[in-house]
Scaffold this active site. Structure first.
Site, PDB file in Angstrom:
ATOM      1  N   HIS A  69       0.830  -1.207   0.000  1.00 17.63           N
ATOM      2  CA  HIS A  69       0.000   0.000   0.000  1.00 17.63           C
ATOM      3  C   HIS A  69       0.866   1.259   0.000  1.00 17.63           C
ATOM      4  O   HIS A  69       0.685   2.137  -0.838  1.00 17.63           O
ATOM      5  CB  HIS A  69      -0.933  -0.004   1.220  1.00 17.63           C
ATOM      6  N   ASP A  98       5.961  20.533 -27.550  1.00 20.14           N
ATOM      7  CA  ASP A  98       6.136  19.228 -26.890  1.00 20.14           C
ATOM      8  C   ASP A  98       7.154  19.423 -25.777  1.00 20.14           C
ATOM      9  O   ASP A  98       7.609  20.537 -25.541  1.00 20.14           O
ATOM     10  CB  ASP A  98       6.605  18.145 -27.881  1.00 20.14           C
ATOM     11  N   TRP A 132       6.930   0.344   3.872  1.00 20.02           N
ATOM     12  CA  TRP A 132       7.510   0.990   2.688  1.00 20.02           C
ATOM     13  C   TRP A 132       8.868   1.611   2.975  1.00 20.02           C
ATOM     14  O   TRP A 132       9.575   2.023   2.064  1.00 20.02           O
ATOM     15  CB  TRP A 132       6.556   2.045   2.120  1.00 20.02           C
ATOM     16  N   SER A 162      13.010   6.552 -13.991  1.00 16.48           N
ATOM     17  CA  SER A 162      11.901   7.189 -14.690  1.00 16.48           C
ATOM     18  C   SER A 162      11.716   8.624 -14.201  1.00 16.48           C
ATOM     19  O   SER A 162      11.606   9.566 -14.996  1.00 16.48           O
ATOM     20  CB  SER A 162      10.623   6.380 -14.440  1.00 16.48           C
ATOM     21  N   SER A 163      11.714   8.803 -12.883  1.00 13.92           N
ATOM     22  CA  SER A 163      11.485  10.137 -12.324  1.00 13.92           C
ATOM     23  C   SER A 163      12.630  11.082 -12.627  1.00 13.92           C
ATOM     24  O   SER A 163      12.413  12.263 -12.907  1.00 13.92           O
ATOM     25  CB  SER A 163      11.294  10.052 -10.809  1.00 13.92           C
ATOM     26  N   HIS A 246      12.083  12.522   3.026  1.00  8.08           N
ATOM     27  CA  HIS A 246      11.339  13.724   3.367  1.00  8.08           C
ATOM     28  C   HIS A 246      11.165  14.687   2.200  1.00  8.08           C
ATOM     29  O   HIS A 246      10.063  15.173   1.988  1.00  8.08           O
ATOM     30  CB  HIS A 246      11.815  14.436   4.613  1.00  8.08           C
ATOM     31  N   GLU A 248      10.745  13.789  -0.589  1.00 11.20           N
ATOM     32  CA  GLU A 248       9.684  13.097  -1.328  1.00 11.20           C
ATOM     33  C   GLU A 248       8.297  13.623  -0.940  1.00 11.20           C
ATOM     34  O   GLU A 248       7.413  13.734  -1.781  1.00 11.20           O
ATOM     35  CB  GLU A 248       9.786  11.591  -1.064  1.00 11.20           C
ATOM     36  N   TYR A 250       7.586  16.638  -0.122  1.00  5.49           N
ATOM     37  CA  TYR A 250       7.391  17.912  -0.826  1.00  5.49           C
ATOM     38  C   TYR A 250       7.277  17.683  -2.324  1.00  5.49           C
ATOM     39  O   TYR A 250       6.576  18.415  -3.019  1.00  5.49           O
ATOM     40  CB  TYR A 250       8.503  18.894  -0.448  1.00  5.49           C
ATOM     41  N   SER A 261      -3.091  26.681  -6.732  1.00  2.00           N
ATOM     42  CA  SER A 261      -2.840  28.094  -7.045  1.00  2.00           C
ATOM     43  C   SER A 261      -3.381  28.469  -8.421  1.00  2.00           C
ATOM     44  O   SER A 261      -3.581  29.648  -8.701  1.00  2.00           O
ATOM     45  CB  SER A 261      -1.341  28.395  -6.991  1.00  2.00           C
ATOM     46  N   HIS A 295      13.838  14.400  11.246  1.00  2.00           N
ATOM     47  CA  HIS A 295      12.669  14.445  12.137  1.00  2.00           C
ATOM     48  C   HIS A 295      11.856  13.151  12.031  1.00  2.00           C
ATOM     49  O   HIS A 295      10.914  12.963  12.791  1.00  2.00           O
ATOM     50  CB  HIS A 295      11.819  15.714  11.932  1.00  2.00           C
ATOM     51  N   HIS A 296      12.242  12.266  11.120  1.00  2.00           N
ATOM     52  CA  HIS A 296      11.666  10.916  11.107  1.00  2.00           C
ATOM     53  C   HIS A 296      12.423   9.996  12.051  1.00  2.00           C
ATOM     54  O   HIS A 296      12.093   8.825  12.158  1.00  2.00           O
ATOM     55  CB  HIS A 296      11.714  10.321   9.696  1.00  2.00           C
ATOM     56  N   THR A 321       4.746  27.471   4.275  1.00  2.00           N
ATOM     57  CA  THR A 321       3.505  26.731   4.034  1.00  2.00           C
ATOM     58  C   THR A 321       2.310  27.561   4.483  1.00  2.00           C
ATOM     59  O   THR A 321       1.287  27.642   3.786  1.00  2.00           O
ATOM     60  CB  THR A 321       3.531  25.386   4.778  1.00  2.00           C
ATOM     61  N   LYS A 324       1.388  30.248   1.983  1.00  2.00           N
ATOM     62  CA  LYS A 324       0.563  29.780   0.865  1.00  2.00           C
ATOM     63  C   LYS A 324      -0.905  29.714   1.258  1.00  2.00           C
ATOM     64  O   LYS A 324      -1.786  30.174   0.523  1.00  2.00           O
ATOM     65  CB  LYS A 324       1.015  28.379   0.432  1.00  2.00           C
ATOM     66  N   ARG A 443       1.479   1.892  14.708  1.00  2.00           N
ATOM     67  CA  ARG A 443       1.130   1.597  13.322  1.00  2.00           C
ATOM     68  C   ARG A 443       1.671   0.219  12.950  1.00  2.00           C
ATOM     69  O   ARG A 443       2.499  -0.345  13.659  1.00  2.00           O
ATOM     70  CB  ARG A 443       1.704   2.674  12.397  1.00  2.00           C
TER      71      ARG A 443
END
Lengths: 549, 287
Positions: A69, A98, A132, A162-163, A246, A248, A250, A261, A295-296, A321, A324, A443
């Site tokens: 998941h 293109d 994960w 790919s990314s 992390h 990731e 963002y 926006s 912070h993880h 943040t 925004k 968890r």
């Protein structure tokens, strides 16, 4: 008629295409398929947790579901679906015909698809069961000799490649192929989001690519990067993983900020409030986002001074943040709000993202995080950010851009039904999970004892998950149905501001016969004004005939 | 002036919510578990302060959002909105405002941190004969007088093992040990050194304070001091394999005298079972 060959059709045209729009659509189809798979996995987990000491799903399968998941939603849905929207709309919004490297673009898609297929093939053998995050040494061969972990490693390699290729393509396209007159301060905010998303991918992905390669050699070639017995260190995995992991987060939210926006001003009939502040805060979030990874790791054996640094850097992110969110509300302030479905999802996005932001600041207070870490409070937090935030934003984008991609409007009533089901279901599922975490529910547990008082909230959460799923199905039904029977959209059904609404819906293969000159951040307003001044009927400029046809 | 009115409305709403929150915030389902040890209580207090600040911001932002959606809908034939592109003083204002809020949270955190991190001395009615035995580590927490009951906690799939290294030993270099249930004396500062013999685990008894990950090759530390005898339950908080959910733990706090009796009993039980085992082995060899 336009001096161009006919549009190619048939399945071969999809396999061989280098058209950014077809590639974008394939990204969106494929990622929504993975979204369905990830959703079914989530529902299975929720079924198992609906009551205490449930025996519906065995521990091995449950931990595999946890892993599939998370991996699916992050690597096969949220990140690539944004690449899909980016592919479709970046060239159209900046006035290009293109992407910079069309064939590389096709390669990016196929790498993603085969990465996903390879990963899911492990279902037929032994799917991974490590979560994960694949923390070493649990993911090492001593504890997980089966091939599921290897399938994941190759998924990371393929989707990562790919990314990275996609990101380089976006950067090259956005830097070099903008229409005449589109300076940095006139670029649509969605383009800002995709540009910074691309830079973050380029900066963050090498770290996880290195980490999984080290894990691969640890597993099969006798190295010991993460093995204490050989002088390695399991914490190294956590640092490398979160140095990617992390940013990731963002990566998964900045393009969505960009979509919001774009959508809020269009449906408020007002220009976006504080364009430069929104663009600058995107860059600030990305920069700070590279400095918060540990912070993880607040509960790991790490000196207090390090924890304090990562708390402060995480706090710092709250500032751009917050900017925004205030800018979006200020855009709506004294506007003339047109409450169509894209706006429903955009407002829902803000409402829910605020909760994820606040719970994010709370868990950045590291002594508090010692209680919250690895509990359902964190599960709730990430889902408020990634589902209440990113996914609601993606749905806003889907409803907003569906007319452009298909030429047809989606049904408003079905859209609103879907929104309310999703809004209710989402909050029912995840709001109570904060409380479960505070009451001590960790968890990733496949079951829990009955005496802990977690039963009622878990049941509420499970029922909410099914309501949420029903809401998602309504949107999918709406999309499939609207392709056939939806009202014809025309070029510009929303009276929007950006250049993709200048071309027909769906756009021709070459996008633009004539690329308009850009004079502001809202080129469509200028074009409409010109049309009105010239006294010609609206639409005649929007379908120009290229010279020589 | 609608803007001022909206602001007043939002502030009034926030104040009303604060009043409503005061009793709610003390409810157990909205705060982390506490009540076992002072560090857990301080974390809970710190959490509550941050929660209330977050609640005010929540009400303010959601209030403005809902107000906008209700108030500024397009009216048929209504005037076009004014084309405002921004307002620098306002934007600078809320940037500074947001920065001040997180700075205040940081300051409050640093005020509470020493109490949460540093263990106090044991009370007079706690266990007295505490060996001066230290962990072989420089960065362990220590009470001011240096005296505490030190226990080494080892995570392994799927059970916790406790080595009472600060207590009378089995032999020269083997401490008394126990699995699953950790028995400790009340009113005594207990310092835990946490590590793992296989994969990463996380030690967590919610009422006794925050988590401390058990990482192979590293030592992590935490402490608690229990005043009320009783059983405090928890479980492993880091996914450690398929049966992660079954890796439960509990701490049983008993008065110091009972603790001493338990320790003696546990020591004898281990020695006896070892002797029995040795006898069995010998018998086995003789066959």
């Amino acid at each position: 008629m336009r001096g161009l060959p006919d549009r190619k059709t048939g399945w071969l045209s999809w396999l061989s295409t280098t058209d950014h729009k077809k590639i974008g659509l394939m990204y969106i189809y494929a990622t929504f398929l993975f979204f369905m798979l990830g959703g079914v996995e989530a529902l299975m987990m929720r079924l198992q947790l609906a009551q205490s000491q449930n025996t519906l799903i065995n521990p091995q399968t449950y931990e595999a579901l946890v892993t599939m998941h998370g991996t699916t939603m992050i690597f096969l849905f949220v990140v690539p679906v944004l690449a899909g929207f980016g592919n479709y709309f970046v060239p159209l919004m900046i006035g290009a015909r293109d992407m910079a490297f069309p064939r590389l673009n096709a390669l990016s898609f196929w790498l993603l698809l085969f990465g996903g297929i390879l990963f899911y093939a492990s279902v037929f053998f032994t799917p991974p069961n490590t979560g994960w995050t694949f923390y070493a040494p649990l993911s090492d061969s001593a504890f997980n000799p089966s091939n599921g972990v290897d399938a994941w490693i190759f998924l990371i390699h393929l989707t990562g490649l790919s990314s990275i290729l996609g990101a380089i393509n976006f950067v090259a396209t956005i830097h070099n192929m903008r229409a005449k007159g589109m300076g940095w301060a006139r670029m649509p905010l969605f383009i800002w989001g995709i540009l910074i998303y691309s830079y973050l991918l380029i900066l963050a992905l090498p770290s996880i690519a290195a980490a999984v390669t080290m894990l691969l050699t640890d597993r099969h070639f006798g190295t010991g990067f993460f093995d204490v017995a050989q002088g390695g260190d399991p914490l190294l995995w956590q640092h490398l993983f979160w140095f990617f992991g992390h940013p990731e987060v963002y990566i998964m939210i900045l393009p969505v900020f960009g979509m919001i926006s774009e959508i809020i001003p269009v449906f408020s009939r007002k220009p976006v409030f504080g364009y430069k502040a929104i663009a600058a805060s995107t860059a600030a979030i990305a920069f700070l986002g590279m400095l918060v990874w540990a912070h993880h790791m607040f509960t790991t054996p790490t000196p207090i001074v390090v924890l304090a640094f990562f708390m402060l850097s995480s706090f710092a992110i709250a500032v751009p943040t917050g900017i925004k969110i205030f800018n979006w509300i200020a855009t709506m302030w004294r506007g003339a709000l047109v409450l169509k479905v894209p706006m429903y999802f955009a407002v829902g996005f803000i409402a829910q993202f605020v909760i994820g932001g606040i719970s994010g600041v709370m868990s950045a207070v590291f002594p508090v995080d010692w209680q919250l870490q690895d509990t359902y409070f964190i599960v709730a937090h990430i889902h408020y950010v990634l589902f209440g935030g990113s996914v609601f934003g993606i749905f806003a984008g889907l409803y907003y851009w569906f007319p452009k991609m298909s030429g047809r409007m989606m049904n408003e009533t079905l859209g609103k039904v879907s929104f309310w089901l999703m809004f209710l279901g989402f909050n029912m599922t995840f709001l109570v999970q904060h409380s479960l975490g505070l009451q001590g529910m960790p968890r990733r547990i496949y079951t829990y004892q009955s005496g802990y008082g977690w039963d009622v909230e878990n049941l509420i959460s499970t029922i909410g998950a099914f309501i949420l799923a029903a809401g998602i199905l309504v949107t999918l039904f709406n999309a499939v149905r609207s392709v056939k029977v939806g009202k014809k959209a025309g070029n510009d059904p929303w009276n929007a501001n950006t250049l993709e609404w200048f071309v027909p819906s769906p756009p021709p293969e070459n996008n633009f016969d004539v690329i308009p000159r850009i004079r502001s951040a809202e080129p469509m307003k200028d074009i409409r004004r010109e049309v009105a001044a010239a006294g010609r009927p609206a639409g005649s400029v929007a379908q120009p005939v290229a010279p020589g046809t | 002036m609608p803007r001022r009115r909206a602001l007043i409305l939002a502030l009034a709403g926030a104040a009303a919510l604060l009043l409503a929150l005061a009793p709610v915030a003390s409810a157990s389902w909205i705060r982390p578990e506490s009540g076992g040890s002072p560090n857990a209580n301080d974390i809970s207090t710190l959490y509550t302060i941050v929660l209330i600040m977050g609640a005010v911001i929540f009400v303010l932002v959601e209030g403005l959002l809902v107000y906008s959606v209700v108030k500024f809908r397009r009216k048929r034939g209504g005037p076009e909105p004014t084309m405002v592109h921004g307002n620098t003083p306002l934007e600078v204002g809320w940037t500074i405002g947001a920065a001040v809020i997180v700075a205040v949270i940081a300051a409050i955190t640093f005020i509470y941190l020493p109490k949460i991190k540093n263990p106090p001395n044991s009370s007079a009615n706690g266990l007295q004969q505490l060996a001066g035995e230290d962990f072989a580590s420089l960065n362990q927490p220590n009470p001011p007088n240096g005296k505490a009951l030190r226990i080494n906690v080892v995570g392994q799939q799927y059970i916790w093992r406790y080595d009472y290294i600060g207590a009378p030993r089995l032999t020269e270099n083997r401490p008394v040990y126990a699995y699953y249930q950790m028995v400790v004396p009340t009113n005594t500062t207990v310092i835990l050194q946490i590590n793992s013999s296989d994969v990463a685990h996380s030690w967590w008894i919610p009422k006794l304070g925050g988590k401390a990950d058990a990482i192979p090759g590293h030592n992590n530390y935490t402490w608690f001091k229990i005043s009320k005898p009783g059983i405090y339950k928890g479980q492993c908080a880091e996914l450690c394999g398929n049966n992660h959910a079954d890796m439960l733990a509990e701490v049983r706090a008993v008065p110091p005298d009972q603790f001493k009796a338990w320790l003696t009993g546990q020591r004898q039980a281990i020695l006896q079972s070892q002797q029995a085992l040795a006898a069995q082995r010998k018998a086995g060899e003789g066959q």
